[in-house]
Design a protein around this motif. Sequence first.
Motif, short mmCIF file in Angstrom:
data_model
loop_
_atom_site.label_atom_id
_atom_site.label_comp_id
_atom_site.label_asym_id
_atom_site.label_seq_id
_atom_site.Cartn_x
_atom_site.Cartn_y
_atom_site.Cartn_z
N THR A 105 1.49 35.97 47.27
CA THR A 105 0.88 34.95 48.33
C THR A 105 2.03 34.24 48.59
N GLU A 108 4.40 30.94 54.86
CA GLU A 108 4.58 31.29 55.54
C GLU A 108 5.32 29.91 56.55
N THR A 120 1.57 26.27 54.10
CA THR A 120 1.14 26.86 53.88
C THR A 120 0.61 28.56 54.41
N ASP A 122 0.20 32.67 53.33
CA ASP A 122 0.25 33.72 54.37
C ASP A 122 -1.50 34.26 54.07
N ASP A 123 -2.38 33.17 52.93
CA ASP A 123 -3.61 33.32 54.17
C ASP A 123 -4.79 32.46 54.07
N GLY A 124 -4.03 31.44 54.61
CA GLY A 124 -4.66 30.45 55.64
C GLY A 124 -4.36 29.27 55.12
N SER A 126 -3.17 25.55 52.85
CA SER A 126 -2.25 25.11 52.72
C SER A 126 -2.34 23.77 51.38
#
Length: 442
Positions: A105, A108, A120, A122-124, A126
């Motif tokens: 994980t 971003e 946040t 990289d799997d979206g 938060s």
Amino acid sequence: MARIAVIGAGAAGLAATKALLDVGAEVVTYEKGDRAGGLWVRGNRSGLSPAYDSLHLNTSRTRTEFADLPMPTDWPDYPSVDLVAGYLADYAERFGLTQHIRFSTGVESVERDDDGWLVTSDDGASGRFDRVVVANGHNWDPRWPSPAYQGDFAGEQMHAHDYRTPEVFAGKRVMVVGMGNSAMDIAVDASYVSSGPVLLSSRHGVFIVPKYVFGKPSDQVNGLLSVLPWRLRQTIAQTMLGLAIGRPERYGLPAPSGGLFQNHPTISDTILHRMTHGEVVARPGIARLEGDRVAFTDGGSDPVDVIVWATGYRVTIPFLSETWLGPDAEAMPLYQRVFHLDDPTLAFVGLMQSTGAALPVLEAQAKLLAAHVSGRYALPSPAEQRDAVARHLRAATARWGQRRPAMRVDFDGYVAAIPREIRAGEARARRAATPQRERVTA
């Protein structure tokens, strides 16, 4: 207790996670790779590890280990990369850190608002946190020569970051550019399989320190001198080094641009051996690339099939904006190299360059951070923090010049100073907790 995001599960992130859990914080540690240990883990799925097969510690075991988990006493003085990776994995398991790590994980973005920090991944997904600890390391983003050298090169080029085994050099004419530890290791490895002597090119020299001096690991000998002012320590150590192996110029290498302890020394027992046998030969800086040849600043040139750029790494923190990093992350001012001056809820562990081992420095930083999170340690005023950072920068620039002065720390001095800083911060916290009337009466 605070909810805290730690970014990275290498040595820095593991030390931070442990220290924060020890004071009761709720911790979520993000790790891009599939295992704890970060850059020490060969084959880590993060793709960021620069570890090669022959890599060993260049600082001795007893000067490198975490105080909270000494390395096994039957290990060699300079353990291999796989032993160190296993040690970090054991550290994570021993202290129950693994269950707090979100593997595979990446992060971003990290943004601040009135409700705290929004992280946040990289799997979206938060998450919201009271604090963020940046521990993503700074030896993973290769620095290539900039500006690039004039001319074109017809052979192969690679950065030291991508080197793993010497078979890639079999039967080839190899040139390594750089004078750091990786450059020396790669040059030595290549010299056993290359078609001729490996060329070692550099514009600037460094001191080459053997791993043993007077029968003891060289950093342990240096530790005995750590009570002395660094200038005096430099004179003594440089004299001992000169008597033991002579100056680098004796081997055809360029003269060091500063004294010992002013540049990061290169630790190697093997490079001088290979040079005295003619298997590695020194070359000056590059003038230009000429197809299958490299021209040097002394007017000479040599045929080359492979160039290895052992030119270091950039400090890259891609998930933080310039608002926090400033125009140059290497120059970002941090109090005690941990706390952001504009907001101490943003902290860093490992954004430093030590004159010695890294792990004890990381452990000290993590414990300072945890003391602040627990409330028992209070920071000085913002003005006092900025004054302290400015003093450090002046002293570091006087010692190391413009080579990352903001990031530089003296290993022994820093590790000894952090416990004193914690005690001073505890006194500040007690004073702040004492009502004004009681202080006046006392």
